[in-house]
Design an enzyme around this catalytic site. Sequence first.
Site, PDB file in Angstrom:
ATOM      1  N   GLU A 116       0.804  -1.236   0.000  1.00 44.88           N
ATOM      2  CA  GLU A 116       0.000   0.000   0.000  1.00 44.88           C
ATOM      3  C   GLU A 116       0.835   1.284   0.000  1.00 44.88           C
ATOM      4  OE1 GLU A 116      -2.721  -0.471   3.279  1.00 44.88           O
ATOM      5  OE2 GLU A 116      -3.739  -2.150   2.323  1.00 44.88           O
ATOM      6  N   ASN A 122       2.151  -5.126  -3.154  1.00 37.34           N
ATOM      7  CA  ASN A 122       0.751  -5.471  -2.870  1.00 37.34           C
ATOM      8  C   ASN A 122      -0.056  -4.209  -2.563  1.00 37.34           C
ATOM      9  OD1 ASN A 122      -1.211  -7.622  -2.251  1.00 37.34           O
ATOM     10  ND2 ASN A 122      -1.047  -6.961  -0.111  1.00 37.34           N
ATOM     11  N   HIS A 149     -10.290  -5.941  -2.053  1.00 41.57           N
ATOM     12  CA  HIS A 149     -11.313  -5.707  -1.024  1.00 41.57           C
ATOM     13  C   HIS A 149     -12.432  -4.926  -1.707  1.00 41.57           C
ATOM     14  CE1 HIS A 149      -8.930  -7.131   2.336  1.00 41.57           C
ATOM     15  NE2 HIS A 149      -7.910  -6.395   1.920  1.00 41.57           N
ATOM     16  N   GLU A 172      -6.185 -10.639  -1.244  1.00 42.92           N
ATOM     17  CA  GLU A 172      -6.966 -10.380  -0.024  1.00 42.92           C
ATOM     18  C   GLU A 172      -8.451 -10.242  -0.335  1.00 42.92           C
ATOM     19  OE1 GLU A 172      -5.393  -7.130   2.314  1.00 42.92           O
ATOM     20  OE2 GLU A 172      -3.320  -7.646   1.846  1.00 42.92           O
ATOM     21  N   ASP A 196     -12.244  -9.999  -0.461  1.00 43.28           N
ATOM     22  CA  ASP A 196     -13.517 -10.164   0.239  1.00 43.28           C
ATOM     23  C   ASP A 196     -14.533  -9.253  -0.434  1.00 43.28           C
ATOM     24  OD1 ASP A 196     -12.593  -7.755   1.411  1.00 43.28           O
ATOM     25  OD2 ASP A 196     -12.281  -8.670   3.379  1.00 43.28           O
TER      26      ASP A 196
HETATM   27  C1  XIL Z   1      -5.924  -6.026   8.427  1.00 42.99           C
HETATM   28  C2  XIL Z   1      -6.283  -7.170   9.351  1.00 42.99           C
HETATM   29  O1  XIL Z   1      -7.228  -7.983   8.717  1.00 42.99           O
HETATM   30  C3  XIL Z   1      -6.837  -6.628  10.639  1.00 42.99           C
HETATM   31  O2  XIL Z   1      -7.086  -7.687  11.538  1.00 42.99           O
HETATM   32  C4  XIL Z   1      -5.842  -5.653  11.223  1.00 42.99           C
HETATM   33  O3  XIL Z   1      -6.408  -5.098  12.354  1.00 42.99           O
HETATM   34  C5  XIL Z   1      -5.523  -4.549  10.244  1.00 42.99           C
HETATM   35  O4  XIL Z   1      -5.029  -5.137   9.064  1.00 42.99           O
HETATM   36  N1  XIL Z   1      -4.855  -4.585   3.686  1.00 42.99           N
HETATM   37  C6  XIL Z   1      -3.823  -5.365   4.135  1.00 42.99           C
HETATM   38  C7  XIL Z   1      -4.017  -6.199   5.341  1.00 42.99           C
HETATM   39  O5  XIL Z   1      -2.785  -5.450   3.471  1.00 42.99           O
HETATM   40  O6  XIL Z   1      -2.828  -6.374   6.060  1.00 42.99           O
HETATM   41  C8  XIL Z   1      -5.078  -5.631   6.236  1.00 42.99           C
HETATM   42  O7  XIL Z   1      -5.283  -6.550   7.293  1.00 42.99           O
HETATM   43  C9  XIL Z   1      -6.340  -5.367   5.459  1.00 42.99           C
HETATM   44  C10 XIL Z   1      -6.097  -4.366   4.371  1.00 42.99           C
END
Ligand code: XIL
Length: 385
Positions: free
Chosen positions: A198, A239, A275, A305, A307
């Site tokens: 990020e 990422n 996401h 990741e 969802d």
């Molecule tokens: C999130 C976790 O799921 C949470 O439990 C934590 O509190 C914060 O981080 N992008 C990412 C992940 O790269 O590492 C993040 O994970 C979600 C967004």
Amino acid sequence: MIRDALYLAHAFYFRAEGSRCQEIGYVDLKRKARLKNHTLLFFFLALLTVSCGNASTQVVPKPATSAPLQALRSLAQARGMYIGTAVNVDALQNEEQYREVLAREFNIMTPEVSLKFDATEPERNQYDFAEGDTIVAFAKAHNMQVRGHTLVWFRALPSWLTAGKFSRSELMQILRGHIFTEVAHYQGQITIWDVVNEAVNGDGTLRDTIWLRGIGPDYIDWAFRWAHEANPQARLFYNDFGGEGSGRKSDAIYSLVKGLLQRGVPIGGVGLQMHIGIDSYPAPQAVLANMQRLTALGLEVQITEMDVQIQGDRRPVQTRLALQAQVYRDMLGVCLEVVGCTAFVMWGFTDLYSWLPGPDAPVIFDRDYRPKPAYFALMGDLDSG
Ligand code: XIL
């Protein structure tokens, strides 16, 4: 034929929801992978006609006691790809059912928080790999890969780091030491790393982070070089979220990684977090085009990741779950089309432990570990072609 059977099974799961038929639908679907194509349709049609009384439930073993079937993972393996999930270390340690489903369905996993900076170096030069080691041991025992997540991020930083006043060279030393120690600790065990996470804003500029401010834009180059130095065999990823399809952010990520390659920085892939929600997701065609231009650079891509949020409107929940299933299906379908898309990883697998707050239901098993329509959609994708 398998695809048709899955659709029928999927419909059956819907019909049965809320009744004791649910269990029959679930268990027999899991047996799907062992059935021959020509018997499948007949089998599910028969199921659709059975009553939901005692006689039917008695012949079906409960999910928790049934043999491991490795449903999604065996299909993914046959397609030469990884299918995975983020892993919650507390649930892994404390819940039998969590462990069972994890090992049965997935062949790769990403520690959700256990390998982040604050977890692994809570005090300066004092490392704690206990949680990460637990996850890696589970992965090894179940023949799964681990994605190392993540070495350089602007969140999950320990207070000694955020509160400290460090010169540029001190900060470089801190980052190098951190990357080197963590990657070397997992040498031979973790071969895929999200090195930088990020780093890009929505408008395509570099995010203002402790690393950018303290080191400068070349912190990204350094991070990849150090990770490579620590483990030359590892596949190193950039990422990010929100750059999956078209737009300023995905263009900026493309330029960033192209620049890294041109400078000889050892990057091997790009992670598309994904996401998203049922009303906010990139066009699959745009994701396809983006993956194609990234892989044309010689990079791997992975969905890292995923969802899919379903909250935020008044449509019936079954409608929203069906839309969610379609979005999962579309994105996996895109990944399957691209030779260099090597993994499809979701951010959790049971809604019980999703990181998203409140009543959302963004992943593929419900809070009772029952597969949702999205699960069957993924299975249908993996079974097709
Ligand atoms: C999130 C976790 O799921 C949470 O439990 C934590 O509190 C914060 O981080 N992008 C990412 C992940 O790269 O590492 C993040 O994970 C979600 C967004």
